[in-house]
Design a protein around this motif. Sequence first.
Motif, PDB file in Angstrom:
ATOM      1  N   LEU A  35     -16.799   0.532  -3.953  1.00 55.55           N
ATOM      2  CA  LEU A  35     -16.137   0.447  -5.057  1.00 55.55           C
ATOM      3  C   LEU A  35     -17.046   0.918  -6.412  1.00 55.55           C
ATOM      4  O   LEU A  35     -16.790   1.590  -7.077  1.00 55.55           O
ATOM      5  CB  LEU A  35     -15.781  -1.152  -5.549  1.00 55.55           C
ATOM      6  CG  LEU A  35     -14.697  -1.296  -6.375  1.00 55.55           C
ATOM      7  CD1 LEU A  35     -13.272  -0.757  -6.020  1.00 55.55           C
ATOM      8  CD2 LEU A  35     -14.441  -2.840  -6.506  1.00 55.55           C
ATOM      9  N   VAL A  95      -1.305   3.473  -2.380  1.00 58.21           N
ATOM     10  CA  VAL A  95      -2.666   3.162  -2.570  1.00 58.21           C
ATOM     11  C   VAL A  95      -3.444   3.734  -1.222  1.00 58.21           C
ATOM     12  O   VAL A  95      -2.503   3.702   0.080  1.00 58.21           O
ATOM     13  CB  VAL A  95      -2.755   1.468  -2.251  1.00 58.21           C
ATOM     14  CG1 VAL A  95      -4.286   1.189  -2.013  1.00 58.21           C
ATOM     15  CG2 VAL A  95      -2.160   1.043  -3.471  1.00 58.21           C
ATOM     16  N   SER A  97     -10.014   4.370   2.312  1.00 58.07           N
ATOM     17  CA  SER A  97     -10.701   5.232   2.303  1.00 58.07           C
ATOM     18  C   SER A  97     -10.929   5.515   3.685  1.00 58.07           C
ATOM     19  O   SER A  97     -10.889   4.281   4.436  1.00 58.07           O
ATOM     20  CB  SER A  97     -12.200   5.097   1.682  1.00 58.07           C
ATOM     21  OG  SER A  97     -12.842   3.987   2.027  1.00 58.07           O
ATOM     22  N   GLY A 115     -17.473   4.522  -6.496  1.00 57.27           N
ATOM     23  CA  GLY A 115     -15.911   5.191  -6.929  1.00 57.27           C
ATOM     24  C   GLY A 115     -15.460   5.526  -5.714  1.00 57.27           C
ATOM     25  O   GLY A 115     -14.557   6.601  -6.017  1.00 57.27           O
ATOM     26  N   GLN A 116     -15.873   5.253  -4.504  1.00 60.27           N
ATOM     27  CA  GLN A 116     -14.850   5.714  -3.372  1.00 60.27           C
ATOM     28  C   GLN A 116     -13.661   4.927  -3.112  1.00 60.27           C
ATOM     29  O   GLN A 116     -12.904   5.594  -2.222  1.00 60.27           O
ATOM     30  CB  GLN A 116     -15.943   5.535  -2.099  1.00 60.27           C
ATOM     31  CG  GLN A 116     -16.983   6.444  -2.093  1.00 60.27           C
ATOM     32  CD  GLN A 116     -17.928   6.203  -1.013  1.00 60.27           C
ATOM     33  OE1 GLN A 116     -17.788   5.178  -0.266  1.00 60.27           O
ATOM     34  NE2 GLN A 116     -19.032   7.038  -0.890  1.00 60.27           N
ATOM     35  N   CYS A 117     -13.485   3.823  -3.640  1.00 61.69           N
ATOM     36  CA  CYS A 117     -12.127   3.171  -3.528  1.00 61.69           C
ATOM     37  C   CYS A 117     -11.803   2.744  -5.043  1.00 61.69           C
ATOM     38  O   CYS A 117     -12.555   2.656  -5.951  1.00 61.69           O
ATOM     39  CB  CYS A 117     -12.368   1.770  -2.630  1.00 61.69           C
ATOM     40  SG  CYS A 117     -13.020   2.279  -0.896  1.00 61.69           S
ATOM     41  N   SER A 118     -10.350   2.435  -4.877  1.00 63.77           N
ATOM     42  CA  SER A 118      -9.858   2.153  -6.168  1.00 63.77           C
ATOM     43  C   SER A 118      -9.575   0.557  -6.000  1.00 63.77           C
ATOM     44  O   SER A 118      -9.820   0.078  -5.168  1.00 63.77           O
ATOM     45  CB  SER A 118      -8.288   2.695  -6.334  1.00 63.77           C
ATOM     46  OG  SER A 118      -7.465   2.210  -5.225  1.00 63.77           O
ATOM     47  N   ALA A 119      -9.378  -0.153  -7.457  1.00 63.87           N
ATOM     48  CA  ALA A 119      -9.343  -1.650  -7.301  1.00 63.87           C
ATOM     49  C   ALA A 119      -8.167  -1.957  -6.556  1.00 63.87           C
ATOM     50  O   ALA A 119      -8.104  -2.922  -6.001  1.00 63.87           O
ATOM     51  CB  ALA A 119      -9.163  -1.874  -8.600  1.00 63.87           C
ATOM     52  N   HIS A 120      -7.075  -1.064  -6.489  1.00 60.25           N
ATOM     53  CA  HIS A 120      -5.868  -1.446  -6.053  1.00 60.25           C
ATOM     54  C   HIS A 120      -5.966  -1.361  -4.307  1.00 60.25           C
ATOM     55  O   HIS A 120      -5.635  -2.275  -3.540  1.00 60.25           O
ATOM     56  CB  HIS A 120      -4.595  -0.563  -5.991  1.00 60.25           C
ATOM     57  CG  HIS A 120      -3.825  -0.818  -7.454  1.00 60.25           C
ATOM     58  ND1 HIS A 120      -3.525  -1.933  -7.800  1.00 60.25           N
ATOM     59  CD2 HIS A 120      -3.747  -0.142  -8.566  1.00 60.25           C
ATOM     60  CE1 HIS A 120      -2.936  -1.786  -8.809  1.00 60.25           C
ATOM     61  NE2 HIS A 120      -3.255  -0.765  -9.734  1.00 60.25           N
ATOM     62  N   SER A 121      -6.684  -0.595  -3.976  1.00 57.42           N
ATOM     63  CA  SER A 121      -7.111  -0.383  -2.439  1.00 57.42           C
ATOM     64  C   SER A 121      -8.065  -1.454  -2.005  1.00 57.42           C
ATOM     65  O   SER A 121      -7.856  -2.133  -0.940  1.00 57.42           O
ATOM     66  CB  SER A 121      -7.887   1.005  -2.130  1.00 57.42           C
ATOM     67  OG  SER A 121      -9.134   1.060  -2.616  1.00 57.42           O
ATOM     68  N   LYS A 176       0.850  -1.266  -0.169  1.00 63.24           N
ATOM     69  CA  LYS A 176       0.099  -0.030  -0.059  1.00 63.24           C
ATOM     70  C   LYS A 176       0.717   1.387  -0.012  1.00 63.24           C
ATOM     71  O   LYS A 176       0.668   2.359  -0.724  1.00 63.24           O
ATOM     72  CB  LYS A 176      -0.898   0.094   1.149  1.00 63.24           C
ATOM     73  CG  LYS A 176      -1.753   1.237   1.314  1.00 63.24           C
ATOM     74  CD  LYS A 176      -2.793   1.111   2.750  1.00 63.24           C
ATOM     75  CE  LYS A 176      -1.892   1.517   3.877  1.00 63.24           C
ATOM     76  NZ  LYS A 176      -1.583   2.889   4.109  1.00 63.24           N
TER      77      LYS A 176
END
Length: 542
Positions: free
Chosen positions: A504, A443, A446, A507-513, A438
């Motif tokens: 997800l 990364v 949230s 759109g509050q989190c990315s795929a990596h996170s 991370k």
Amino acid sequence: MSLNWQEMLFQFFGGLGLFLFSIKYMGDGLQKSAGDRLRDILDRYTTNPMMGVLVGILVTVLIQSSSGTTVITVGLVSAGFMTLRQAIGVIMGANIGTTFTAFIIGFDIGQFAYLVLAIGAFLLFFFKKNSIQNIGQIIFGLGGLFVGLELMSNGMKPLQELPTFIDMALRISENSILGVILGALVTLIIQSSSATIGILQGLYGEGLMPLHGALPILFGDNIGTTLTAVLASIGASVAARRVAAMHVLFNVIGTIIFLLILPQFTLYIEWLAGVAGLEPKMQIAFAHGSFNVVNTMIQLPLIGVWAYVVTKLIPGEDSVIEYKPRSLDLHFIEASPAIAIGQAKEEVLRMGKYSIRGLEETFEYLKTNDKKNAKNVLQYEEAINSLDQKITDYLVKVSAQPLSDTDSTRHHILLENVRDIERIGDHFENIVELIDYKTVNGVQLSEPAINDLSEMFTLTIETVQKAILALDTTNHGLAIDVTKKEELIDQMERTFRKKHIHRLNLGQCSAHSGIVFTDIVSNLERIGDHAVNIAEAILQKH
């Protein structure tokens, strides 16, 4: 006469670079040949200071680095495998072991250097077997060492006709303290005492410096190599700072002693050279060896005193994570298997406490991103692995004895407990790796994700704590409580995964996170599974 400074500097620094590379390359080959036995040798055979000296010599010869030996020793002291007194013996031995390179150089087989390189290269490129490749690496490194020395010597040769250099050499010869300082500084800059000695052998071999001027530089070289350890110990553990301080103390005292007897020591080396027909480079090698051997002989009986002195100079206590079992007396295996099982339980409980501390440190690392927490986690995990191996081996030996039904059940439960606690360690190590991922990849989790992880961490830590307490007290109620908490952890995992998917989608989190979050949650859930395994073993016993 005009000197070609560019050619001189290129030859000297090119040779120095090749020399340093070759020492490391040869040392790596020796270390590979020795395998993972070095740490085990240091752990097992340093039962007294004299053995420590011998082991220090052996390990330093194998890895071609007294600093490397010191680092391993510090690790063993910090882990409780070795006392400070034992470590001092190893350091003394390391000083003797580091003279090995000087003796190799003293044999002056430079005319065969390219042949040695060719043999090493042949073994490296035409054989696939690791053991032969390791030998090839050692031989290639040896050849490179002599080629590097030859280049350095060629670079220094023209200096014998430079009045300024001759004047400087005379000044150093007349001022021993200046020679010591010069030797220490050069070693500190180059970061290799062997390289400094190699340069000194070249200077003396080319007649650029008299013996009584070269010896103080040699003494300073021994001090310089300790300064690296001092720099490395800044901000390190108390044990590391004490070992580094002892290394400095040992060499400074030795230097003072030999400066006081410098005229006599010079005469001794000259006499030795005459009797044995030693070449100039070998004279420096014998001077180096004599300094360290005699210094060790003088100070070895004072190990207890020096241990006391450095303890007073550097007060404080480390929070030592002991890798070595405190109990596990082999005598009880045959004499009283029941007591042996009791001792094994004490060590399993210590493993359990380490698993709790490791999990807590992992949680702190998630919150603070402080590398100190990550380092502690890895130490706890290593300690758990070490205890796992020792306890399992011990319990296997116990199983060969006739056991009552009760003891047989206790024995079986402990074996299962050891496996579960070891797996807990693996999982919190996985979490540390995820946190590192991370950080490295930037990364961002949230705030809701952080809150979810904090909640799950807290519950998981409580669950493991109760599981270990239940194991300690064989408390039926605590064990039932663990099973209930583990069910909550399972529910959390399912809920948090759904919440993550929702974030997800928004759109509050990315795929990596998302990968980091779900993998941490998964590891915590598995830790809960292992905690409940410990509890269920207690419930089955009842």
